[in-house]
Design a protein around this motif. Sequence first.
Motif, PDB file in Angstrom:
ATOM      1  N   CYS A  29     -50.664 -68.653  61.423  1.00 20.46           N
ATOM      2  CA  CYS A  29     -52.037 -69.600  61.290  1.00 20.46           C
ATOM      3  C   CYS A  29     -51.315 -70.903  61.068  1.00 20.46           C
ATOM      4  N   CYS A  32     -52.472 -72.300  57.464  1.00 17.30           N
ATOM      5  CA  CYS A  32     -51.533 -71.545  56.284  1.00 17.30           C
ATOM      6  C   CYS A  32     -50.176 -72.134  56.248  1.00 17.30           C
ATOM      7  N   CYS A  69     -55.742 -67.656  61.066  1.00 19.28           N
ATOM      8  CA  CYS A  69     -56.035 -66.472  60.512  1.00 19.28           C
ATOM      9  C   CYS A  69     -57.599 -66.309  60.446  1.00 19.28           C
ATOM     10  N   ALA A  70     -57.837 -64.976  60.033  1.00 18.87           N
ATOM     11  CA  ALA A  70     -59.470 -64.801  60.118  1.00 18.87           C
ATOM     12  C   ALA A  70     -59.916 -65.646  58.796  1.00 18.87           C
ATOM     13  N   LYS A  71     -59.235 -65.821  57.729  1.00 22.59           N
ATOM     14  CA  LYS A  71     -59.798 -66.578  56.453  1.00 22.59           C
ATOM     15  C   LYS A  71     -59.834 -67.947  57.038  1.00 22.59           C
ATOM     16  N   CYS A  72     -58.849 -68.530  57.445  1.00 21.05           N
ATOM     17  CA  CYS A  72     -59.066 -69.904  57.843  1.00 21.05           C
ATOM     18  C   CYS A  72     -60.169 -70.363  58.859  1.00 21.05           C
ATOM     19  N   GLN A  74     -62.733 -68.530  59.498  1.00 18.33           N
ATOM     20  CA  GLN A  74     -64.128 -68.292  58.863  1.00 18.33           C
ATOM     21  C   GLN A  74     -64.495 -69.614  57.907  1.00 18.33           C
ATOM     22  N   LYS A  75     -63.614 -70.278  57.271  1.00 18.57           N
ATOM     23  CA  LYS A  75     -63.756 -71.506  56.811  1.00 18.57           C
ATOM     24  C   LYS A  75     -64.262 -72.837  57.602  1.00 18.57           C
TER      25      LYS A  75
END
Length: 109
Positions: A29, A32, A69-72, A74-75
């Motif tokens: 990512c 990250c 990554c999935a979290k970034c 989604q942000k």
Amino acid sequence: MTDVSQAGFYNTSAWKKLRNVFIKTYPLCKDCEKQDRLVPAKYVDHIVPLTLENFWEYGLDWNNLQSLCAKCHQKKTNRSKTNSKYSATNLQRGKELQNKFNDFTNGNK
């Protein structure tokens, strides 16, 4: 689901091939990594969000891609749905203003 998704862009063989090569080349990512974290990427994201008007120009542009990554991811998706400075509309307006500024300054040399 976006208009570009509905148009079937992400189901094309060209996108699937490019995505696979990109994520193998950049498996971590990007956001990250900027924070010194090593997190596997799950998504290949378009830096300039795709629209029906620009997906031919930016859809397969290697320089318009980043691994997230999935979290970034989604942000970023949540930001683009709001009227933040990173929304597709505001990014496009910023490019238009930058072009006008460049035209103005180049004309005064």
